[in-house]
Design a protein around this motif. Structure first.
Motif: not given
Ligand SMILES: Cc1ncc(COP(=O)(O)O)c(C=O)c1O
Length: 399
Positions: A196-199, A115-118, A157-165, A135-144
């Motif tokens: 945003n405390d991400l990796y 359920g985590d988002e990458v 990047l900021e606008s794609a972040i959710t509490d699951k990222t 991993c059962g996680a979800v790719p969140v695609i950012l088009d460029t």
């Protein structure tokens, strides 16, 4: 019979398969196809590295090693990273694996819960999306787009972040676009990661293949960013060692020890013999790397010059790696050699069939307005391949 797992049945087959099968079929029939699909140097592994592998066999390096790799190799990697990229690590910050692809997979396994988002900037290297899904996680695609040289902005990047990222994957330089993030861009993205405390998974496998600008490792930006970054690298591209299967991750000790646990119950250590060959690669003078890079640079320039004279296709000048990401969208809605072209996939298929040139359609990387050409092939092949492309664009078949 019960079904195979939901995760396994959700994994997409490689989008490059159709074209490579058609290419093989044609070759088997004796047709002279020129391949631009390979993501690997056409050079042979430098002699001193081969000799180190042979010596390892002769001196019985045939036993299991420490799961995260032999100590001399991890020490050599630390010294190499410090010398080349100016970042300090200790051997306990390094985990060696059977190729960069595998340690990317392990990195995701270690970081992600279902359920985590990458966040994955597109165009992306095709394996990431599937490895995230494994991993059962979800790719969140950012088009460029070409306007930002296929690079994400901090705002995007900021606008794609959710509490699951959980993390961002950044390939620098990029496969397939060859684009390079500079220090300021990395800093700005790093600030968003930290805030945003991400990796960050920083895939730097093409770091030494840079022709324009200066490569800066994400881990060199700040100690705060380094702490939450997993740097991925390996010997495949830099030393023409794709088949030896040695990659590594550099990260904080907690992550590295979790990776070693994963490896210990899956592949175990990477090949002992190949680790000794990699030890030579990282310890020797880097003359053979320089020689290969000079050749890649020549091919890149020749490719760009030829494409700049074509009016139906175009490409941005890549900063690094060994790929040309060619925009073919001007041909959409037209016919070439009797084939309707409405996508990069149509273009790629028709070029193979009528031009006898194999490329990878951009859909494999998340954007079907493009096709990817690898210039990790001889100048002779590049010259003839581009001659055939020109003919194809004029609707004159080679086949
Ligand atoms: C961006 C990127 N990362 C990782 C890899 C995998 O490298 P390795 O051969 O070490 O598994 C590749 C190979 O194509 C790649 O393009």
């Amino acid at each position: 019979m019960k079904n195979i797992s939901k995760i396994a049945s959700g994994i997409e087959p490689s989008a490059t398969l159709a074209i490579s099968e058609l290419s093989k079929e044609l070759k088997a029939k004796g047709v002279d196809v020129i391949g631009f699909g390979a993501g690997e140097p056409d050079f042979t592994t430098p002699d001193n590295i081969k000799q180190a592998g042979i010596k390892a066999i002769e001196t019985d390096k045939s036993y299991y090693t420490a799961t995260s790799g032999i100590l001399p190799l991890r020490e050599a990697i630390c010294k190499y990273i410090n010398d080349i990229f100016g970042v300090q690590y200790e051997p306990s910050n390094i985990c060696v694996s059977s190729g960069a692809k595998h340690i990317i997979f392990i990195s995701l396994q270690v970081l992600l819960d279902p359920g985590d988002e990458v966040i994955l900037p597109a165009p992306y290297w095709v394996t990431y999306a599937e490895a995230i899904k494994m991993c059962g996680a979800v790719p969140v695609i950012l088009d460029t787009t070409e306007e930002t040289r296929f690079k994400i902005t901090p705002e995007q990047l900021e606008s794609a972040i959710t509490d699951k990222t959980k993390c961002l994957i950044l390939t620098n330089p990029s496969n397939p676009t060859g684009m390079l993030y500079n220090e300021d861009e990395l800093k700005a993205i790093g600030n968003v990661i930290i805030k945003n405390d991400l990796y960050l998974i920083a895939d730097e496998i093409y770091a030494t293949l840079v022709y324009n600008g200066k490569f800066v490792s994400a881990a060199a930006i700040s100690s705060e960013l380094k702490e939450r970054t997993i740097v991925i690298n390996g010997v495949s591209k830099t030393y023409a060692m794709t088949g030896w299967r040695i990659g590594y991750a550099a990260a904080n000790k907690q992550i590295i020890s979790a990776m070693a646990n994963y490896l210990s119950h899956s592949t175990g250590n990477a090949s002992n013999v190949a680790q000794y060959a990699a030890l030579e690669a990282y310890s020797c003078d880097q003359e053979s790397v320089k020689k290969m890079n000079i050749e890649f640079a020549k091919r890149r320039q020749y490719f760009i010059d030829r494409v700049s004279k074509m009016d139906k296709v175009s490409c941005l000048e890549p900063d690094g790696a060994f790929y040309i990401f060619m925009n073919v969208s001007k041909t959409f809605g037209t016919e070439l050699c009797g084939e309707k072209i409405n996508s990069g996939s149509d273009f790629s298929q028709a070029l193979l069939k009528h031009g006898l040139v194999a490329t990878v359609p951009g859909i494999a990387f998340g954007n079907d307005n493009y096709v990817r050409w690898s210039y990790a092939t001889s100048m002779e092949n590049i010259t003839e391949g581009l001659n055939r492309l020109e003919k194809f664009l004029n609707s004159e078949p080679t086949a």
